[in-house]
Scaffold this active site. Structure first.
Site, short mmCIF file in Angstrom:
data_model
loop_
_atom_site.label_atom_id
_atom_site.label_comp_id
_atom_site.label_asym_id
_atom_site.label_seq_id
_atom_site.Cartn_x
_atom_site.Cartn_y
_atom_site.Cartn_z
N ASP A 272 0.79 -1.38 -0.11
CA ASP A 272 -0.16 -0.05 0.05
C ASP A 272 1.00 1.24 0.24
O ASP A 272 1.55 1.44 1.07
CB ASP A 272 -0.75 0.04 1.14
CG ASP A 272 -1.75 1.19 1.22
OD1 ASP A 272 -2.33 1.55 0.12
OD2 ASP A 272 -2.21 1.78 2.38
N GLU B 217 -1.17 -1.20 -4.92
CA GLU B 217 -2.49 -0.37 -5.16
C GLU B 217 -2.28 0.43 -6.15
O GLU B 217 -1.29 1.21 -6.31
CB GLU B 217 -2.70 0.17 -3.86
CG GLU B 217 -4.05 0.95 -4.08
CD GLU B 217 -4.62 1.87 -2.70
OE1 GLU B 217 -5.28 1.23 -1.83
OE2 GLU B 217 -4.07 2.98 -2.65
N ASP C 27 -2.61 1.16 6.81
CA ASP C 27 -1.90 1.03 5.69
C ASP C 27 -1.18 -0.56 5.63
O ASP C 27 -1.03 -0.88 4.79
CB ASP C 27 -0.55 2.03 5.74
CG ASP C 27 -1.11 3.23 5.77
OD1 ASP C 27 -1.44 3.99 5.03
OD2 ASP C 27 -1.21 3.82 7.13
#
Length: 185
Positions: free
Chosen positions: A7, A68, A141
């Site tokens: 992430d 991501e 996260d």
């Protein structure tokens, strides 16, 4: 299969490693966050993120990396830092010849919770349940990185099989055509 989920973020870059296969229980191997100080220059922060990702790649030797996909937000400075961190993650994976998959936030939310608009608490709760953890990983996260790895294990494997079938389809079609053209003996 072992997947490193990332992430990306310039201040907090979530990293999670999940092992498993479609239809089988998944297992968390590692989770954490690479943090950088806003007092450092962007290049120094990127070097810190690179070192953190490289260390996890060396330690866990994943089969794939799931990152991501960057999406538009109103704050351009946030987008830039996130994109820079994602680029570093892609470079780290590419150096090792690892496949990289990009998953949108809504794909990840839908994969782990069934709702593409799930909030961070819902994603954290589902990651906890899927991986049979005692508590949701903190900060968010870290949970998001695990969710990316889970998504890739569940969707990436299926997509790889679809891609392989599509690639094989012209060969199969050619073989079938060649058989039907031959005259019977």
């Amino acid at each position: 299969m072992r997947v490193l989920g990332i992430d990306p973020g310039l201040t907090r870059c979530g990293i999670g490693v999940v092992e498993g296969a479609l239809g089988r229980p998944l297992r968390m191997l590692d989770v954490g966050v690479v943090r950088t100080s806003a007092h450092l220059s962007v290049p120094e922060r990127l070097v810190t993120i690179e070192a953190g990702i490289d260390a996890r790649l060396d330690e866990h030797e994943p089969d794939a990396v799931a990152i991501e996909r960057i999406f538009a937000r109103s704050d351009v400075s946030t987008i830039m830092g996130t994109a820079q961190a994602a680029g570093i993650a892609m470079v780290c994976a590419a150096r090792r010849g690892l496949p990289v998959a990009l998953h949108t936030p809504s794909e990840v939310k839908a994969a782990v919770s069934g709702n593409g608009r799930a909030d961070k608490a819902q994603v954290g709760a589902m990651v906890t349940r899927i991986l049979r953890l005692d508590a949701p990983p903190k900060p968010a996260d870290a949970a998001d990185a695990l969710a990316l790895a889970i998504t890739h294990l569940w969707r990436g494997g299926a997509q790889a099989r679809i891609d392989a079938a599509v690639a094989a389809a012209p060969r199969t079609a050619n073989r079938l055509t060649a058989r039907t053209v031959r005259s019977p003996r």
